[in-house]
Design a protein around this motif. Sequence first.
Motif, mmCIF file in Angstrom:
data_model
loop_
_atom_site.group_PDB
_atom_site.id
_atom_site.type_symbol
_atom_site.label_atom_id
_atom_site.label_comp_id
_atom_site.label_asym_id
_atom_site.label_seq_id
_atom_site.Cartn_x
_atom_site.Cartn_y
_atom_site.Cartn_z
ATOM 1 N N ASP A 79 6.847 15.316 -12.127
ATOM 2 C CA ASP A 79 7.554 14.429 -11.207
ATOM 3 C C ASP A 79 8.926 15.015 -10.859
ATOM 4 O OD1 ASP A 79 8.773 10.980 -11.364
ATOM 5 O OD2 ASP A 79 8.202 12.229 -9.670
ATOM 6 N N HIS A 80 9.619 15.544 -11.863
ATOM 7 C CA HIS A 80 10.941 16.133 -11.618
ATOM 8 C C HIS A 80 10.822 17.364 -10.717
ATOM 9 C CE1 HIS A 80 15.144 16.912 -12.289
ATOM 10 N NE2 HIS A 80 14.876 18.151 -12.653
ATOM 11 N N PHE A 81 9.842 18.212 -11.006
ATOM 12 C CA PHE A 81 9.641 19.391 -10.161
ATOM 13 C C PHE A 81 9.293 18.986 -8.726
ATOM 14 C CE2 PHE A 81 10.332 22.827 -12.838
ATOM 15 C CZ PHE A 81 9.594 22.799 -14.017
ATOM 16 N N MET A 82 8.460 17.934 -8.580
ATOM 17 C CA MET A 82 8.023 17.507 -7.241
ATOM 18 C C MET A 82 9.182 16.971 -6.408
ATOM 19 S SD MET A 82 4.610 17.842 -6.811
ATOM 20 C CE MET A 82 3.888 16.499 -5.868
ATOM 21 N N ARG A 83 10.182 16.432 -7.074
ATOM 22 C CA ARG A 83 11.356 15.928 -6.354
ATOM 23 C C ARG A 83 12.228 17.062 -5.830
ATOM 24 N NH1 ARG A 83 12.440 10.325 -7.721
ATOM 25 N NH2 ARG A 83 11.084 9.631 -9.423
ATOM 26 N N HIS A 84 12.077 18.243 -6.444
ATOM 27 C CA HIS A 84 12.928 19.386 -6.077
ATOM 28 C C HIS A 84 12.089 20.660 -5.952
ATOM 29 C CE1 HIS A 84 16.260 16.749 -7.319
ATOM 30 N NE2 HIS A 84 15.551 16.514 -8.404
ATOM 31 N N PRO A 85 11.116 20.700 -5.047
ATOM 32 C CA PRO A 85 10.253 21.890 -4.955
ATOM 33 C C PRO A 85 11.055 23.146 -4.614
ATOM 34 C CG PRO A 85 9.945 20.447 -3.056
ATOM 35 C CD PRO A 85 10.781 19.691 -4.030
ATOM 36 N N LEU A 112 0.818 -1.222 0.000
ATOM 37 C CA LEU A 112 0.000 0.000 0.000
ATOM 38 C C LEU A 112 0.847 1.265 0.000
ATOM 39 C CD1 LEU A 112 -2.687 -1.025 2.609
ATOM 40 C CD2 LEU A 112 -3.097 -0.507 0.198
ATOM 41 N N ALA A 113 2.103 1.136 0.351
ATOM 42 C CA ALA A 113 2.971 2.316 0.442
ATOM 43 C C ALA A 113 3.548 2.616 -0.928
ATOM 44 C CB ALA A 113 4.072 2.061 1.450
ATOM 45 N N ASP A 114 2.645 2.887 -1.879
ATOM 46 C CA ASP A 114 3.104 3.156 -3.222
ATOM 47 C C ASP A 114 3.886 4.469 -3.241
ATOM 48 O OD1 ASP A 114 -0.341 3.763 -4.138
ATOM 49 O OD2 ASP A 114 1.028 5.013 -3.004
ATOM 50 N N ASP A 115 4.550 4.697 -4.329
ATOM 51 C CA ASP A 115 5.443 5.847 -4.427
ATOM 52 C C ASP A 115 4.626 7.114 -4.633
ATOM 53 O OD1 ASP A 115 8.593 6.248 -6.221
ATOM 54 O OD2 ASP A 115 7.775 7.200 -4.443
ATOM 55 N N ARG A 116 4.001 7.584 -3.552
ATOM 56 C CA ARG A 116 3.155 8.771 -3.618
ATOM 57 C C ARG A 116 3.871 9.937 -2.941
ATOM 58 N NH1 ARG A 116 -0.882 6.795 -1.292
ATOM 59 N NH2 ARG A 116 -2.377 6.460 -2.934
ATOM 60 N N VAL A 117 3.931 11.061 -3.637
ATOM 61 C CA VAL A 117 4.613 12.237 -3.101
ATOM 62 C C VAL A 117 3.664 13.421 -3.150
ATOM 63 C CG1 VAL A 117 6.518 13.858 -3.439
ATOM 64 C CG2 VAL A 117 6.890 11.424 -3.798
ATOM 65 N N GLY A 118 3.616 14.202 -2.080
ATOM 66 C CA GLY A 118 2.763 15.381 -2.043
ATOM 67 C C GLY A 118 3.562 16.639 -1.810
ATOM 68 N N HIS A 119 3.125 17.723 -2.427
ATOM 69 C CA HIS A 119 3.699 19.049 -2.160
ATOM 70 C C HIS A 119 2.560 20.050 -2.261
ATOM 71 C CE1 HIS A 119 6.596 22.224 -1.791
ATOM 72 N NE2 HIS A 119 6.224 22.756 -2.931
ATOM 73 N N GLY A 120 2.296 20.750 -1.152
ATOM 74 C CA GLY A 120 1.135 21.642 -1.139
ATOM 75 C C GLY A 120 -0.129 20.837 -1.370
ATOM 76 N N ASP A 121 -0.943 21.254 -2.346
ATOM 77 C CA ASP A 121 -2.189 20.524 -2.619
ATOM 78 C C ASP A 121 -2.064 19.571 -3.814
ATOM 79 O OD1 ASP A 121 -4.034 23.225 -4.328
ATOM 80 O OD2 ASP A 121 -2.044 22.382 -4.643
#
Length: 229
Positions: free
Chosen positions: A164-170, A127-136
């Motif tokens: 995805d690239h931007f989310m890795r480096h906000p 269940l711990a899929d590769d989910r990343v959040g930043h802000g909303d």
Amino acid sequence: MQPYILVMEDEDALSTLLQYNLEKEGYDVAVAADGEEGLMQVDERMPDIILLDWMLPKVSGIEVCRRLRGRPETRNLPIIMLTARGEESDRVRGLDTGADDYLTKPFSMVELVARIRAVLRRIRPGLADDRVGHGDIVIDRVAHRVRRAGTEVHLGPTEFRLLDHFMRHPGRVFSREQLLDAVWGSDVYVEARTVDVHVGRLRKALDVGGSANPIRTVRSAGYSLDLEH
């Protein structure tokens, strides 16, 4: 499939806040205001993880934990205990009763979400899929899905890789050349202006419900993901 979280918390303001923020992170959330109701909800639908307040009415959080650990079908159900009790002895007691983790109020949503992911990764890795959040914004790399403020965002494969690239480096500013290398690859010839086209498409797709667009143009430098500008 969204992990299902059951929040057992009797403080209405906190349970509402938890439900709102966790749903924004992409979780399926239900709330129970006391231990008795919480146990009934577990019987009706098995959660993937429980956020359990120590001081629940009717049946205490400690007793809920003890009962769940005593039943074969819920023995390994992940439980994170939420409590105002910060003393070492209380923390140890909560963990001894069977809680997988322990968070003392007040806590930040960022820390809570990190703890939830860590527990799911350790106990329920499927269940711990590769989910990343930043802000909303929430990006799920396994399901290849993106949500903003709870709304599904449809992206093409290049726009997905770009986000995805931007989310890795906000907050970090990338030049067109850096984005070309990261998203298209250094061995592929693509004109730098192509980046502008795909950034434009990404901006359009992320324009949800009148929210400020998160992709910022930095004059003479490039682009960055910035949800606070």
